[in-house]
Design an enzyme around this catalytic site. Structure first.
Site, PDB file in Angstrom:
ATOM      1  N   ASN A   1      -6.675   2.499  -0.838  1.00 35.07           N
ATOM      2  CA  ASN A   1      -5.819   1.407  -0.384  1.00 35.07           C
ATOM      3  C   ASN A   1      -6.137   1.201   1.091  1.00 35.07           C
ATOM      4  O   ASN A   1      -5.769   2.022   1.939  1.00 35.07           O
ATOM      5  CB  ASN A   1      -4.337   1.747  -0.575  1.00 35.07           C
ATOM      6  CG  ASN A   1      -3.416   0.633  -0.089  1.00 35.07           C
ATOM      7  OD1 ASN A   1      -3.674  -0.017   0.916  1.00 35.07           O
ATOM      8  ND2 ASN A   1      -2.324   0.412  -0.806  1.00 35.07           N
TER       9      ASN A   1
ATOM     10  N   ASN B   1      -5.146  -1.246   3.095  1.00 33.58           N
ATOM     11  CA  ASN B   1      -4.099  -1.897   3.888  1.00 33.58           C
ATOM     12  C   ASN B   1      -4.688  -3.026   4.741  1.00 33.58           C
ATOM     13  O   ASN B   1      -4.427  -3.108   5.939  1.00 33.58           O
ATOM     14  CB  ASN B   1      -3.358  -0.872   4.754  1.00 33.58           C
ATOM     15  CG  ASN B   1      -2.055  -1.420   5.321  1.00 33.58           C
ATOM     16  OD1 ASN B   1      -1.584  -2.469   4.916  1.00 33.58           O
ATOM     17  ND2 ASN B   1      -1.482  -0.696   6.265  1.00 33.58           N
TER      18      ASN B   1
ATOM     19  N   GLU C   1      -4.763  -3.477  -1.948  1.00 27.00           N
ATOM     20  CA  GLU C   1      -4.145  -4.113  -0.786  1.00 27.00           C
ATOM     21  C   GLU C   1      -5.212  -4.671   0.165  1.00 27.00           C
ATOM     22  O   GLU C   1      -5.183  -4.437   1.367  1.00 27.00           O
ATOM     23  CB  GLU C   1      -3.203  -3.129  -0.072  1.00 27.00           C
ATOM     24  CG  GLU C   1      -1.978  -3.827   0.476  1.00 27.00           C
ATOM     25  CD  GLU C   1      -0.913  -2.894   1.038  1.00 27.00           C
ATOM     26  OE1 GLU C   1      -0.005  -3.417   1.692  1.00 27.00           O
ATOM     27  OE2 GLU C   1      -0.968  -1.669   0.799  1.00 27.00           O
TER      28      GLU C   1
ATOM     29  N   ASP D   1      -3.550   2.900  -6.225  1.00 28.08           N
ATOM     30  CA  ASP D   1      -2.315   3.268  -5.542  1.00 28.08           C
ATOM     31  C   ASP D   1      -1.165   3.069  -6.517  1.00 28.08           C
ATOM     32  O   ASP D   1      -0.782   1.949  -6.816  1.00 28.08           O
ATOM     33  CB  ASP D   1      -2.157   2.386  -4.300  1.00 28.08           C
ATOM     34  CG  ASP D   1      -0.852   2.630  -3.561  1.00 28.08           C
ATOM     35  OD1 ASP D   1      -0.099   3.526  -3.976  1.00 28.08           O
ATOM     36  OD2 ASP D   1      -0.602   1.914  -2.573  1.00 28.08           O
TER      37      ASP D   1
ATOM     38  N   ASN E   1       1.905   4.281  -5.959  1.00 29.32           N
ATOM     39  CA  ASN E   1       3.171   4.252  -5.217  1.00 29.32           C
ATOM     40  C   ASN E   1       4.215   5.208  -5.815  1.00 29.32           C
ATOM     41  O   ASN E   1       5.415   4.943  -5.752  1.00 29.32           O
ATOM     42  CB  ASN E   1       3.731   2.827  -5.137  1.00 29.32           C
ATOM     43  CG  ASN E   1       3.291   2.121  -3.855  1.00 29.32           C
ATOM     44  OD1 ASN E   1       3.386   2.681  -2.764  1.00 29.32           O
ATOM     45  ND2 ASN E   1       2.799   0.902  -3.990  1.00 29.32           N
TER      46      ASN E   1
ATOM     47  N   ASP F   1      -3.242   3.438   6.436  1.00 31.77           N
ATOM     48  CA  ASP F   1      -2.205   4.467   6.340  1.00 31.77           C
ATOM     49  C   ASP F   1      -2.406   5.342   5.104  1.00 31.77           C
ATOM     50  O   ASP F   1      -1.736   6.363   4.948  1.00 31.77           O
ATOM     51  CB  ASP F   1      -0.802   3.859   6.358  1.00 31.77           C
ATOM     52  CG  ASP F   1      -0.603   2.730   5.364  1.00 31.77           C
ATOM     53  OD1 ASP F   1      -1.598   2.251   4.773  1.00 31.77           O
ATOM     54  OD2 ASP F   1       0.552   2.290   5.191  1.00 31.77           O
TER      55      ASP F   1
END
Length: 258
Positions: free
Chosen positions: A7, A9, A35, A150, A152, A246
């Site tokens: 990911n 970001n 993302e 991801d 989550n 992140d």
């Protein structure tokens, strides 16, 4: 064969932090991105760089600009690419992309976050229910699956730095953890845990309070595989020293098919 999930970001943000220099050094055969927050037509210089590294690339972007979106980079041209899952609201958010190869299929998946409030958490549960059934059906026609991305969700207490204080946090709720139990119980392998049972291995850290430097993280990025892929698993490593996001990447190594 090396397969990375990451990911980023925001692919534009990651590219300013030498993401592509790092990617070249990994010699990865396939890369699942989540993302990405950009459409290919918005990033021609990045597209040219991806192609210069020898990758075919496929993008499934959210309708909302600067939001969500997944991509697949691969040095092996797929036989078929499936954009989305046929569920309108999920596809509008650009969350599922699959490439079919001769001997397996690879998915880049980005589950919703519920951290912004009850409405998005409810949407996350809807996604989870749909996705579990979607994968169950897909396995009937595509038994050799790698589902990377991801999620989550931290599956177990070992996957989060402070399970007690996060017991009521989105991403570590009992319902979410039970859903991961359901996936693993259906025969999917959490490939990192297949090789490594140790604590303190994370793939995401908050930008707040120096969380990454203190390794106060969550393991929410996974390569899950179906049973026929088990004998081909060679190694899985989390790469926390890659700092473009992140999150950090997770590297899966497969034995070549004999």
């Amino acid at each position: 064969m090396k397969i990375i999930t990451y990911n980023v970001n925001g692919i534009r943000s990651a590219s300013t932090k030498n993401f592509f220099g790092w990617l070249q050094s990994t010699d990865a055969d396939m890369v699942c991105l989540q993302e990405v927050k950009a459409m290919p037509e918005q990033i021609p210089e990045i597209i040219a760089l991806i192609e210069s590294l020898g990758y075919h690339h496929y993008w499934f972007c959210a309708e909302k600009k600067g939001y969500s979106g997944v991509a697949l980079l691969t040095k092996i041209k797929p036989l078929h690419v499936e954009y989305g899952c046929g569920e309108e609201w999920i596809d509008k958010e650009g969350r599922i992309l699959r490439a079919d190869f001769e001997d397996f299929s690879l998915m880049s998946v980005y589950l919703p976050s519920g951290s912004s409030g009850d409405e998005r958490q409810a949407k996350k549960y809807v996604f989870m229910d749909f996705f579990e059934q979607y994968i169950t059906n897909l396995r009937l026609t595509h038994p050799n699956l790698i589902i990377s991305g991801d999620y989550n969700i931290c599956h177990s207490a070992i996957d989060i730095h402070n399970p007690k204080s996060n017991a009521k946090s989105s991403g570590f709720l009992p319902e979410e953890r039970a859903w991961m139990d359901l996936l693993v119980g259906s025969g999917l392998t959490d490939t990192f845990r297949h090789f490594n049972k140790d604590p303190h291995h994370y793939t995401w850290w908050s930008y707040r309070a120096g969380s990454r430097a203190k390794n106060l993280g969550w393991r929410i990025d996974y390569h899950l595989t179906t049973p026929p892929m088990l004998e081909r698993l060679k190694n899985v490593r989390i790469l926390p020293d890659a700092i473009h996001s992140d999150h950090c990447p997770v590297l899966l190594e497969l034995e070549s098919k004999t």
